[in-house]
Design an enzyme around this catalytic site. Structure first.
Site, PDB file in Angstrom:
ATOM      1  CB  THR A  63       6.352   5.034  -3.814  1.00  0.00           C
ATOM      2  OG1 THR A  63       6.155   3.250  -3.712  1.00  0.00           O
ATOM      3  CG2 THR A  63       4.873   5.821  -4.746  1.00  0.00           C
ATOM      4  CG  ASN A  64       4.012   0.594  -6.853  1.00  0.00           C
ATOM      5  OD1 ASN A  64       3.338   0.531  -5.778  1.00  0.00           O
ATOM      6  ND2 ASN A  64       5.409   0.307  -7.328  1.00  0.00           N
ATOM      7  CB  ALA A  65      -1.181   3.212  -6.542  1.00  0.00           C
TER       8      ALA A  65
ATOM      9  CB  ALA B 286       3.786  -3.774  -7.748  1.00  0.00           C
TER      10      ALA B 286
END
Length: 208
Positions: A22-24, A89
């Site tokens: 995943t990402n932030a 995102a």
């Protein structure tokens, strides 16, 4: 009044039953855009990955987990909308194989083979017909050049360029770019405030 679809937040691509890529992304920019659109009297649908923020009352929220699910949901919702703001995102890669259980530690390196996921904004931009599409480009360098390349590739009418500092931040600093390379908006500050600036540009240039 326009019917606006907003994608927001990150996605998760599972490696096994408990671990994922995943990402932030926090979803704060998407929330701010939804609020700004509602304040202008528009009808808003948000397709969001897993986030901890609460989206404003008055918008319809569709929750998803993976990039594939986000594309499927956004494609369905886009049919009923006048335009898209792609602020999410989504994970750009997914594992070729998802293990059905939990991968056990063996003391040896674990090799993952990843393939690219489908691009949500590009996929919708390719079938937009008379609708408009606004993308977001988050880059570490050459912000404007890379954002303009994405604008063309994803068939966007406007591209919002921002930097990696925007990830999981309360604030953002953006440029709004046109296909001919023009800068039609520059906004910085709390994300809700920046979102109002972006919606103002969209309302002026794209919503008739």
């Amino acid at each position: 009044m326009a019917r606006i679809l907003i994608t927001s937040g990150p996605t998760r691509q599972y490696i096994d039953a408990v671990r994922y890529l995943t990402n932030a992304s926090s979803g704060r920019m998407g929330r701010g855009l939804a609020l700004a659109a509602l304040e202008l009297g528009h009808e808003v649908t948000v397709v969001t990955g897993p986030v901890e923020v609460d989206y404003p009352e008055g918008c319809r929220v569709v929750t998803v987990v993976s990039t594939e699910e986000m594309l499927e949901a956004a494609t369905a919702e886009f049919e009923r909308c006048d335009g898209l703001i792609g602020a999410a995102a989504p994970c750009d890669y997914r594992p070729v194989r998802v293990e059905p259980g939990k991968i056990a530690k063996t003391g040896e390196p674990l090799e993952l083979r990843l393939v690219e996921t489908e691009d949500v904004v590009a996929s919708l931009g390719a079938v937009k017909a008379g609708r408009w599409v606004v993308g977001f480009a988050l880059e570490a360098e050459d912000h404007r050049l890379r954002a303009l390349a994405k604008l063309e590739r994803k068939h966007c009418d406007l591209m919002v360029s921002n930097g990696v500092a925007a990830m999981n931040s309360l604030e953002n600093e953006v440029e709004v770019l046109t296909p001919d390379g023009g800068v039609v908006g520059q906004f910085s500050g709390p994300k809700d405030q920046v979102a109002r600036g972006i919606l103002g540009v969209i309302a002026e240039r794209l919503i008739t």
